[in-house]
Write an enzyme that holds these catalytic residues in place. Structure first.
Site, PDB file in Angstrom:
ATOM      1  N   THR A 189       0.848  -1.183   0.000  1.00 60.19           N
ATOM      2  CA  THR A 189       0.000   0.000   0.000  1.00 60.19           C
ATOM      3  C   THR A 189       0.884   1.233   0.000  1.00 60.19           C
ATOM      4  O   THR A 189       2.100   1.119   0.029  1.00 60.19           O
ATOM      5  CB  THR A 189      -0.938   0.015   1.231  1.00 60.19           C
ATOM      6  OG1 THR A 189      -1.988   0.928   0.989  1.00 60.19           O
ATOM      7  CG2 THR A 189      -0.204   0.382   2.502  1.00 60.19           C
ATOM      8  N   SER A 211       4.691   0.265  -0.109  1.00 56.28           N
ATOM      9  CA  SER A 211       5.358  -0.060  -1.370  1.00 56.28           C
ATOM     10  C   SER A 211       5.557   1.164  -2.252  1.00 56.28           C
ATOM     11  O   SER A 211       6.542   1.261  -2.975  1.00 56.28           O
ATOM     12  CB  SER A 211       4.573  -1.133  -2.119  1.00 56.28           C
ATOM     13  OG  SER A 211       3.247  -0.691  -2.333  1.00 56.28           O
ATOM     14  N   GLY A 262      -2.374   5.377  10.058  1.00 60.92           N
ATOM     15  CA  GLY A 262      -2.429   4.687   8.770  1.00 60.92           C
ATOM     16  C   GLY A 262      -1.433   3.554   8.788  1.00 60.92           C
ATOM     17  O   GLY A 262      -0.391   3.647   9.432  1.00 60.92           O
ATOM     18  N   LYS A 278      -7.378   2.336   4.930  1.00 63.63           N
ATOM     19  CA  LYS A 278      -6.209   2.019   5.756  1.00 63.63           C
ATOM     20  C   LYS A 278      -5.771   3.186   6.619  1.00 63.63           C
ATOM     21  O   LYS A 278      -4.717   3.155   7.223  1.00 63.63           O
ATOM     22  CB  LYS A 278      -5.059   1.577   4.853  1.00 63.63           C
ATOM     23  CG  LYS A 278      -5.424   0.394   3.970  1.00 63.63           C
ATOM     24  CD  LYS A 278      -4.373   0.175   2.921  1.00 63.63           C
ATOM     25  CE  LYS A 278      -4.933  -0.586   1.754  1.00 63.63           C
ATOM     26  NZ  LYS A 278      -4.034  -0.575   0.626  1.00 63.63           N
TER      27      LYS A 278
END
Length: 179
Positions: free
Chosen positions: A7, A132, A53, A41
């Site tokens: 994410t 990522s 988060g 998230k």
């Protein structure tokens, strides 16, 4: 074992009262399949005074978020004390040592990254990104923060959107929360 992760989460503070955190909605199963496009998230916790988060394994991130929220309650909203207490628990608890997740937490005073090995990092800048696509979002936030008058929420949204154009594990279904 099937792992769900990857994410991009970005957080920014502009001045005293402008703090935002945002993340994309993609949940990836393994390395080849998108499981969900609209996951959330990022959220507000502790009486809507703390933003959080997560990136990493979804189940681990939920566990970490719940434990952090409990520590916030225990320490009456003191972000740093809650983070230190969580890190100490993380390092000493065999079950928690295997959690594969990163968190950004922020309140009106500071931003912290709580890492997967129980470390707490206070970023040098008033913005940070993980996941990522974190390096892409961080670079975008750096440029936007230093060269525009955009609000924290605008910087966060645009930084994650830019990351989504580069990182295959990040999409442009972006959720932003503000304080």
């Amino acid at each position: 074992m099937i792992e769900f992760h990857a994410t991009t989460i970005c957080c920014c503070r502009r001045g005293e009262n402008d703090v935002a955190i945002g993340g994309d909605g993609q949940v990836t199963m393994g390395k080849t399949a998108i499981m969900k496009n609209g996951a959330v998230k990022v959220k507000k916790i502790f009486h809507d005074s703390v933003l959080t988060g997560f990136a990493g394994s979804v189940a681990d991130a939920f566990t970490l978020t719940e434990k952090f929220e409990a520590k916030l309650e225990e320490h009456r909203g003191n972000l740093r004390r809650a983070a230190v207490d969580l890190a100490q628990m993380w390092r000493s608890d065999n079950g928690m040592r295997n959690l594969e997740a990163l968190m950004i937490v922020a309140d009106k005073d500071e931003i912290l990254v709580i890492s997967g090995n129980g470390e707490i990092i206070a970023p040098d800048q008033q913005f940070v990104a993980i996941g990522s696509g974190g390096n892409y979002a961080y670079s975008a936030a750096n440029a936007l923060y230093n060269n525009t008058d955009m609000t924290a929420a605008e910087i966060v949204r645009e930084s994650v959107r830019i990351a989504s154009t580069i990182c295959v594990y990040t999409n442009d279904n972006i959720t932003v929360e503000t304080l």
